[in-house]
Write a protein that holds these residues in place. Structure first.
Motif, PDB file in Angstrom:
ATOM      1  N   GLU A  58       0.809  -1.213   0.000  1.00 56.24           N
ATOM      2  CA  GLU A  58       0.000   0.000   0.000  1.00 56.24           C
ATOM      3  C   GLU A  58       0.847   1.270   0.000  1.00 56.24           C
ATOM      4  O   GLU A  58       0.434   2.294  -0.545  1.00 56.24           O
ATOM      5  CB  GLU A  58      -0.922   0.002   1.227  1.00 56.24           C
ATOM      6  CG  GLU A  58      -2.007  -1.067   1.175  1.00 56.24           C
ATOM      7  CD  GLU A  58      -2.950  -0.978   2.348  1.00 56.24           C
ATOM      8  OE1 GLU A  58      -2.742  -0.065   3.182  1.00 56.24           O
ATOM      9  OE2 GLU A  58      -3.875  -1.790   2.438  1.00 56.24           O
ATOM     10  N   TYR A  83       1.269   0.542  -8.210  1.00 52.87           N
ATOM     11  CA  TYR A  83      -0.072   0.927  -7.805  1.00 52.87           C
ATOM     12  C   TYR A  83      -1.110   0.353  -8.767  1.00 52.87           C
ATOM     13  O   TYR A  83      -0.819   0.061  -9.926  1.00 52.87           O
ATOM     14  CB  TYR A  83      -0.226   2.450  -7.739  1.00 52.87           C
ATOM     15  CG  TYR A  83       0.254   3.183  -8.972  1.00 52.87           C
ATOM     16  CD1 TYR A  83      -0.593   3.398 -10.065  1.00 52.87           C
ATOM     17  CD2 TYR A  83       1.562   3.671  -9.043  1.00 52.87           C
ATOM     18  CE1 TYR A  83      -0.151   4.061 -11.187  1.00 52.87           C
ATOM     19  CE2 TYR A  83       2.004   4.334 -10.160  1.00 52.87           C
ATOM     20  CZ  TYR A  83       1.150   4.539 -11.235  1.00 52.87           C
ATOM     21  OH  TYR A  83       1.589   5.196 -12.347  1.00 52.87           O
ATOM     22  N   TRP A  93      -2.616  -3.442 -12.450  1.00 56.12           N
ATOM     23  CA  TRP A  93      -1.718  -2.546 -11.739  1.00 56.12           C
ATOM     24  C   TRP A  93      -0.477  -2.239 -12.577  1.00 56.12           C
ATOM     25  O   TRP A  93      -0.212  -2.883 -13.585  1.00 56.12           O
ATOM     26  CB  TRP A  93      -1.319  -3.121 -10.378  1.00 56.12           C
ATOM     27  CG  TRP A  93      -0.577  -4.424 -10.435  1.00 56.12           C
ATOM     28  CD1 TRP A  93       0.771  -4.618 -10.442  1.00 56.12           C
ATOM     29  CD2 TRP A  93      -1.148  -5.732 -10.512  1.00 56.12           C
ATOM     30  NE1 TRP A  93       1.081  -5.939 -10.506  1.00 56.12           N
ATOM     31  CE2 TRP A  93      -0.079  -6.656 -10.556  1.00 56.12           C
ATOM     32  CE3 TRP A  93      -2.452  -6.215 -10.549  1.00 56.12           C
ATOM     33  CZ2 TRP A  93      -0.280  -8.020 -10.642  1.00 56.12           C
ATOM     34  CZ3 TRP A  93      -2.649  -7.585 -10.629  1.00 56.12           C
ATOM     35  CH2 TRP A  93      -1.566  -8.463 -10.672  1.00 56.12           C
TER      36      TRP A  93
END
Length: 209
Positions: free
Chosen positions: A138, A144, A158
């Motif tokens: 995270e 991301y 991602w």
């Protein structure tokens, strides 16, 4: 002289004759209307599991831009599936890799597709486990999740960036399931194209029938 008094019988006889003639005349029968029965065509229900050979699910050279070339195409061995996925009922797998290279610019991009078949009741579990393993941390600044069109029954994508070498390497990855098939498509290299990955994922999902 009673003869003229009977003249009234003549119109009565004519009337009776006309009435009786009308009753005897045939009444035309109504036209026969034929009812045409159109057969109802019903399509066979779609199979809830994949029916095509795995080689047919793999991306083909014509699915990619013309400057990509086949590097490897192979079935996945049972041992190569990993114990945790074998426990989920892994049945068979397939993998194909393509590459595009420009030696003058020291530029290379690779596209890898992994396909695996599971029982219907466990394919979602396999997807969840793969997602947990592949999603970035995270607090990562270079890895991301990215927005991606819904692909198959469930999907996620991602972006990752590796800066360990001289030139940063970017990887876009999407995983999805459809029916009882799990797929992962990754596009990685010194130059990448997010739109190309979207196109390839849609093509791959369409092949699952």
């Amino acid at each position: 002289m009673g003869y003229p008094s009977r003249l009234w019988l003549l119109p009565l006889c004519i009337a009776c004759f006309l009435v009786s003639a009308g009753c005897v005349a045939e009444v035309p029968a109504p036209p026969v209307v034929e009812t045409l029965i159109t057969p109802v065509l019903t399509s066979a229900p779609e199979s809830p599991v994949v029916t095509a050979p795995l080689a047919d699910l793999a991306l083909q050279k014509e699915d990619l831009p013309s400057d990509y070339h086949l590097k490897d195409r192979t079935v996945t061995s049972y041992a190569g599936a990993g114990q945790v996925f074998r426990d989920l009922g892994w049945q068979q797998g397939y993998q194909v890799t393509y590459y595009r290279m420009d030696t003058d610019l020291n530029d290379i991009t690779m596209i890898t597709q992994e396909i695996a078949v599971y029982p219907q009741k466990t394919v979602r579990d396999a997807y969840s486990l793969k997602k947990e393993r592949l999603l970035p941390e995270e607090d990562s600044r270079t890895d991301y999740q990215v927005p991606f069109p819904q692909t198959g029954d469930r999907s996620i994508a991602w972006r990752e960036v590796s800066t360990s070498g001289i030139t940063p390497i970017v990887t876009y990855t999407v995983i999805f399931t459809k029916k009882n098939v799990y797929e992962k498509i990754a596009l990685t290299g010194t130059s990448t194209d997010y739109e190309l990955l979207k196109s390839l994922a849609a093509i791959a999902a369409e092949k699952i029938r």
